[in-house]
Design a protein around this motif. Structure first.
Motif, PDB file in Angstrom:
ATOM      1  N   ILE A  15       0.836  -1.208   0.000  1.00 35.59           N
ATOM      2  CA  ILE A  15       0.000   0.000   0.000  1.00 35.59           C
ATOM      3  C   ILE A  15       0.867   1.253   0.000  1.00 35.59           C
ATOM      4  CG2 ILE A  15      -1.707   1.324   1.305  1.00 35.59           C
ATOM      5  CD1 ILE A  15      -2.839  -1.369   2.293  1.00 35.59           C
ATOM      6  N   ASN A  74       3.755   1.626  -1.239  1.00 34.82           N
ATOM      7  CA  ASN A  74       4.352   1.787  -2.567  1.00 34.82           C
ATOM      8  C   ASN A  74       3.368   2.326  -3.593  1.00 34.82           C
ATOM      9  OD1 ASN A  74       7.089   1.152  -2.184  1.00 34.82           O
ATOM     10  ND2 ASN A  74       6.647  -1.041  -2.182  1.00 34.82           N
ATOM     11  N   GLN A  75       2.068   2.188  -3.332  1.00 35.27           N
ATOM     12  CA  GLN A  75       1.069   2.806  -4.205  1.00 35.27           C
ATOM     13  C   GLN A  75       1.239   4.330  -4.202  1.00 35.27           C
ATOM     14  OE1 GLN A  75      -1.453   1.506  -6.224  1.00 35.27           O
ATOM     15  NE2 GLN A  75      -0.454  -0.461  -5.867  1.00 35.27           N
ATOM     16  N   SER A 111      -0.945   8.197 -12.732  1.00 35.67           N
ATOM     17  CA  SER A 111      -0.528   7.373 -11.586  1.00 35.67           C
ATOM     18  C   SER A 111      -1.623   7.354 -10.525  1.00 35.67           C
ATOM     19  CB  SER A 111       0.780   7.907 -10.992  1.00 35.67           C
ATOM     20  OG  SER A 111       0.640   9.242 -10.552  1.00 35.67           O
ATOM     21  N   THR A 136      -3.708   4.087  -9.157  1.00 33.41           N
ATOM     22  CA  THR A 136      -3.910   3.828  -7.727  1.00 33.41           C
ATOM     23  C   THR A 136      -5.396   3.693  -7.416  1.00 33.41           C
ATOM     24  OG1 THR A 136      -1.892   5.045  -7.170  1.00 33.41           O
ATOM     25  CG2 THR A 136      -3.467   4.707  -5.395  1.00 33.41           C
ATOM     26  N   ASN A 169      -6.417   0.209  -8.238  1.00 36.22           N
ATOM     27  CA  ASN A 169      -6.046  -0.725  -7.171  1.00 36.22           C
ATOM     28  C   ASN A 169      -6.943  -0.548  -5.949  1.00 36.22           C
ATOM     29  OD1 ASN A 169      -3.907  -2.186  -8.377  1.00 36.22           O
ATOM     30  ND2 ASN A 169      -2.559  -0.442  -8.138  1.00 36.22           N
ATOM     31  N   TYR A 170      -7.379   0.692  -5.726  1.00 43.53           N
ATOM     32  CA  TYR A 170      -8.344   0.964  -4.655  1.00 43.53           C
ATOM     33  C   TYR A 170      -9.629   0.193  -4.926  1.00 43.53           C
ATOM     34  CZ  TYR A 170     -12.119   3.612  -2.385  1.00 43.53           C
ATOM     35  OH  TYR A 170     -13.238   3.976  -1.686  1.00 43.53           O
ATOM     36  N   SER A 178      -9.170  -3.400  -4.190  1.00 44.91           N
ATOM     37  CA  SER A 178      -9.000  -3.689  -2.758  1.00 44.91           C
ATOM     38  C   SER A 178     -10.315  -4.019  -2.082  1.00 44.91           C
ATOM     39  CB  SER A 178      -8.324  -2.513  -2.051  1.00 44.91           C
ATOM     40  OG  SER A 178      -9.189  -1.390  -1.959  1.00 44.91           O
ATOM     41  N   ASN A 188      -0.285  -6.822  -6.040  1.00 38.82           N
ATOM     42  CA  ASN A 188       1.092  -6.335  -5.907  1.00 38.82           C
ATOM     43  C   ASN A 188       2.064  -7.263  -6.628  1.00 38.82           C
ATOM     44  OD1 ASN A 188       2.960  -4.371  -4.802  1.00 38.82           O
ATOM     45  ND2 ASN A 188       3.657  -5.993  -3.433  1.00 38.82           N
ATOM     46  N   SER A 242       1.536  -6.628 -10.385  1.00 36.65           N
ATOM     47  CA  SER A 242       2.166  -5.372 -10.799  1.00 36.65           C
ATOM     48  C   SER A 242       3.670  -5.536 -10.932  1.00 36.65           C
ATOM     49  CB  SER A 242       1.851  -4.268  -9.786  1.00 36.65           C
ATOM     50  OG  SER A 242       0.480  -3.986  -9.743  1.00 36.65           O
TER      51      SER A 242
END
Length: 448
Positions: free
Chosen positions: A53, A55-56, A265, A269, A272-273, A276, A287, A290
């Motif tokens: 997270i 690193n996001q 970017s 994110t 990915n949210y 999640s 992760n 990616s």
């Protein structure tokens, strides 16, 4: 007909001379990133998810810095082509100003809003077997150290782009190799407590990254200032600020690129949210996906960066016809490269996944997602190449629409609706999200 898409020996020689150092640099970076990911993966699921997270958000910062330097680089490559060294110096001054602003904003956000950032990825209905409090704890621990690595990262990017614009790609590659190898060694020592040192876990991973960034930064800075051929980097010691006219000119031509990189970017994110919501197991699997995708996707991106350098200098020296003819050849090359990457990615996924010490359920999710991702590589390499070709010609608004606006409005919008309004599993949603990239290809072909 094929002659339009296939270059001669000199064409590929020029392309490879510029691109190979960039590819090797990125390949080593991503490979060590994979090993880094594997090492952290030996720790608890909470530690791994916390780092993932964190690193996001580092990803958003990194892309913002790339955008800040990429815009002026368009001007700089053309100035190099036109032998306008004073123009090159003004782009360097501009990079310093805009990058420092982003650095300060990044430090402020990561320091003041760390809890809020991590809570975005924690959903009470999908906690699986991981304690969310531990995820946030380890993530904050990692991020608190990584903040110190922002400064050398920014400086390295400024100097590396300055050198690449002058077709010096070897030294940035060497700097990157030294940094990532050192990072790998320090990870082994500091994460697990080898050679008599204490085991620091996620904090050790962050410390290793920060130290390696400072060393890599020193390599490019010392080389640039000690080599007379690149003494244009010394311009900041004589006058740090660019002239008002230069600042306004570069800003007008590049601010959209900065916004684009940040929003793209941010959009990734947001995706990915969305994912999640399917649970922290999916966060861990995404992760892995990616990391693996980036390991192979760097080939397309690196070639795109090299293409933008070549085309930028052609445009700067007024070789307009050559640049236009070469663009078709670059696109065809990207398609062939994409096919090769797809095959390679499909066959190598199982050996890579076997190195992770996760529950079988996480690895099964990651395996299926990697298959979906590999099937879309050709689309992505085509899209990336078109992006860099258009960008090298200064058509930033078009790239803005096709990159960040598309990602946030179309990809995130559609993905979010499927996540919240349907019961589809992660595989179908990820496939739909990835497939939306085809829309850009159809539009691109229709307007050629």
């Amino acid at each position: 007909m094929l002659k339009k898409f296939i270059g001669n020996k000199q064409f590929y020689k020029t392309l490879l001379v510029v691109c190979i150092p960039i590819v090797l640099s990125q390949l080593i970076t991503q490979f060590v990133g994979l090993l880094d990911n594997l090492m952290v993966g030996q720790l608890s699921p909470a530690e791994y998810n916390g780092v993932a997270i964190a690193n996001q958000f580092m990803f958003i910062f990194n892309l913002a810095v790339f955008g800040a330097t990429a815009g002026p680089s368009i001007f700089a490559t053309q100035y190099h082509g036109a032998k306008n060294i004073e123009g090159v110096k003004e782009t360097i001054r501009y990079k310093w100003i805009i990058s420092i602003v982003i650095l300060l904003i990044g430090i402020l956000v990561f320091t003041l809003f760390d809890d809020s950032l991590f809570n975005l990825f924690i959903h009470e209905e999908n906690l699986d077997s991981v304690n969310p409090a531990d995820v946030i704890k380890y993530g904050k621990e990692y991020l608190s150290v990584m903040i110190f690595g922002l400064f050398p990262f920014v400086i390295t990017e400024i100097y590396s782009t300055n050198l690449r614009e002058a077709k010096q790609t070897f030294v940035p590659m060497l700097s990157n190799i030294i940094a990532v190898v050192l990072n790998l060694v320090l990870n082994y020592i500091l994460i697990f407590g080898n050679f008599g040192l204490p085991a620091l876990g996620v904090k050790g991973a962050a410390i290793a990254t920060v130290i390696s960034r400072f060393i890599g930064c020193a390599v490019v800075v010392v080389f640039a200032h000690c080599n007379k051929k690149y003494n244009f980097v010394n311009c900041i010691f004589k006058r740090f600020l660019p002239s008002k006219s230069s600042f306004v000119n570069i800003f007008k031509g590049s601010y959209l690129l900065l916004i684009n990189e940040f929003l793209w970017s941010f959009g990734m994110t947001l995706l990915n949210y969305c994912f999640s919501f399917k649970g922290l197991e999916v966060v861990a699997a995404m992760n892995i996906v990616s990391t693996v995708s980036n390991l192979f996707g760097l080939l397309g991106t690196s070639v795109g960066i090299g293409i933008s350098v070549i085309l930028g200098q052609q445009l700067g020296s007024n070789q307009l016809n050559e640049a236009k003819e070469d663009s078709d050849k670059y696109i065809f090359f990207a398609i062939i490269l994409g096919i090769f990457i797809t095959v390679l990615m499909f066959f190598i996924k199982d050996p890579i996944l076997s190195l992770y010490k996760f529950d079988r359920s996480i690895l099964d999710i990651a395996s299926t997602l990697i298959i979906i991702s590999s099937a879309m590589v050709v689309v992505r390499t085509y899209s990336i190449t078109c992006y860099f070709i258009i960008r090298s010609g200064g058509k930033i608004f078009i790239t803005f629409l096709f990159d960040s606006v598309f990602t946030i409005v179309i990809r995130f919008g559609v993905t979010f609706l499927f996540v919240k309004l349907t019961d589809l599993n992660i595989f179908y949603i990820y496939f739909i999200s990835e497939s939306l990239e085809i829309i850009k290809i159809i539009i691109s072909i229709a307007h050629q």
